[in-house]
Scaffold this motif. Structure first.
Motif, mmCIF file in Angstrom:
data_model
loop_
_atom_site.group_PDB
_atom_site.id
_atom_site.type_symbol
_atom_site.label_atom_id
_atom_site.label_comp_id
_atom_site.label_asym_id
_atom_site.label_seq_id
_atom_site.Cartn_x
_atom_site.Cartn_y
_atom_site.Cartn_z
ATOM 1 N N GLU A 17 0.837 -1.192 -0.039
ATOM 2 C CA GLU A 17 0.064 -0.249 -0.138
ATOM 3 C C GLU A 17 0.912 1.324 0.116
ATOM 4 O O GLU A 17 0.763 2.182 -0.650
ATOM 5 N N LEU A 21 0.892 3.931 -3.104
ATOM 6 C CA LEU A 21 0.377 5.282 -2.713
ATOM 7 C C LEU A 21 1.290 6.509 -3.383
ATOM 8 O O LEU A 21 1.434 7.342 -3.795
ATOM 9 N N MET A 60 -7.915 -0.663 -1.998
ATOM 10 C CA MET A 60 -7.615 0.870 -1.862
ATOM 11 C C MET A 60 -8.722 1.625 -2.260
ATOM 12 O O MET A 60 -8.937 2.792 -2.045
ATOM 13 N N ARG A 63 -11.695 1.907 -0.314
ATOM 14 C CA ARG A 63 -11.370 2.708 0.968
ATOM 15 C C ARG A 63 -11.296 4.218 0.581
ATOM 16 O O ARG A 63 -11.365 5.071 1.303
ATOM 17 N N TRP A 65 -8.907 5.642 -1.352
ATOM 18 C CA TRP A 65 -7.413 5.947 -1.311
ATOM 19 C C TRP A 65 -6.804 6.597 -2.827
ATOM 20 O O TRP A 65 -6.107 7.257 -2.947
ATOM 21 N N ILE A 84 -4.127 8.901 -7.294
ATOM 22 C CA ILE A 84 -4.397 8.931 -5.598
ATOM 23 C C ILE A 84 -5.313 10.239 -5.296
ATOM 24 O O ILE A 84 -5.493 11.003 -6.124
ATOM 25 N N THR A 85 -6.163 9.799 -4.153
ATOM 26 C CA THR A 85 -7.198 10.781 -3.892
ATOM 27 C C THR A 85 -6.727 11.694 -2.736
ATOM 28 O O THR A 85 -5.636 11.256 -2.409
ATOM 29 N N GLU A 87 -7.806 11.699 0.112
ATOM 30 C CA GLU A 87 -7.714 10.858 1.232
ATOM 31 C C GLU A 87 -6.657 9.829 1.256
ATOM 32 O O GLU A 87 -5.892 9.673 2.228
ATOM 33 N N GLY A 88 -6.230 9.411 -0.003
ATOM 34 C CA GLY A 88 -5.119 8.717 -0.327
ATOM 35 C C GLY A 88 -3.684 9.593 -0.038
ATOM 36 O O GLY A 88 -2.774 8.927 0.588
ATOM 37 N N LYS A 89 -3.676 10.885 -0.156
ATOM 38 C CA LYS A 89 -2.503 11.623 0.098
ATOM 39 C C LYS A 89 -2.558 11.623 1.646
ATOM 40 O O LYS A 89 -1.289 11.623 2.235
ATOM 41 N N LYS A 90 -3.629 11.754 2.653
ATOM 42 C CA LYS A 90 -3.629 11.580 3.896
ATOM 43 C C LYS A 90 -2.940 10.254 4.551
ATOM 44 O O LYS A 90 -2.216 10.403 5.365
ATOM 45 N N MET A 91 -3.465 9.320 3.723
ATOM 46 C CA MET A 91 -2.919 7.979 4.328
ATOM 47 C C MET A 91 -1.570 7.791 3.947
ATOM 48 O O MET A 91 -0.848 7.183 4.588
#
Length: 115
Positions: A17, A21, A60, A63, A65, A84-85, A87-91
């Protein structure tokens, strides 16, 4: 001649993951290109398969991301591109902090050792 050891499957699984990302943070890509990039960057020590990668990408995406879109490759074939979204950048930020913590502890423990 010295052969390069493959990365253990548990470590490959744990790193999938964050690797996805990170790669997608550099721009959208499709599954086969992700497989090839990781193989290249790891000097062939990490090998992903379609059967391993696509379930992770789908999880992913569920979720939130990553997102996906269908596009057409230069050869005319349909291809699913991932990006990447927010939310994905936060993750990704969280995952980077986790890996930095683990890496930091290992560096401290191995500092005096010649492994």
């Amino acid at each position: 001649m010295h052969s390069i050891a493959m990365v253990a499957k548990e470590l490959v699984a744990a790193s999938t993951e964050p690797l996805i990302l990170t790669l997608l943070s550099k721009g959208e890509s499709y599954g086969y290109a992700l497989i090839q990039k990781v193989k290249e960057l790891s000097e062939e020590r990490i090998e992903w398969t379609d059967g391993m990668l696509y379930p992770v990408l789908h999880r992913m995406e569920r979720r939130g991301w990553i997102g996906s879109r269908w596009g057409t490759a230069e050869n005319g074939r349909k291809r699913k591109y991932y990006s990447i979204t927010k939310e994905g950048k936060k993750m990704l930020k969280e995952k980077r902090e986790e890996w930095a913590a683990v890496s930091g502890v290992l560096k401290l423990l191995w500092k005096e050792q010649y492994v």
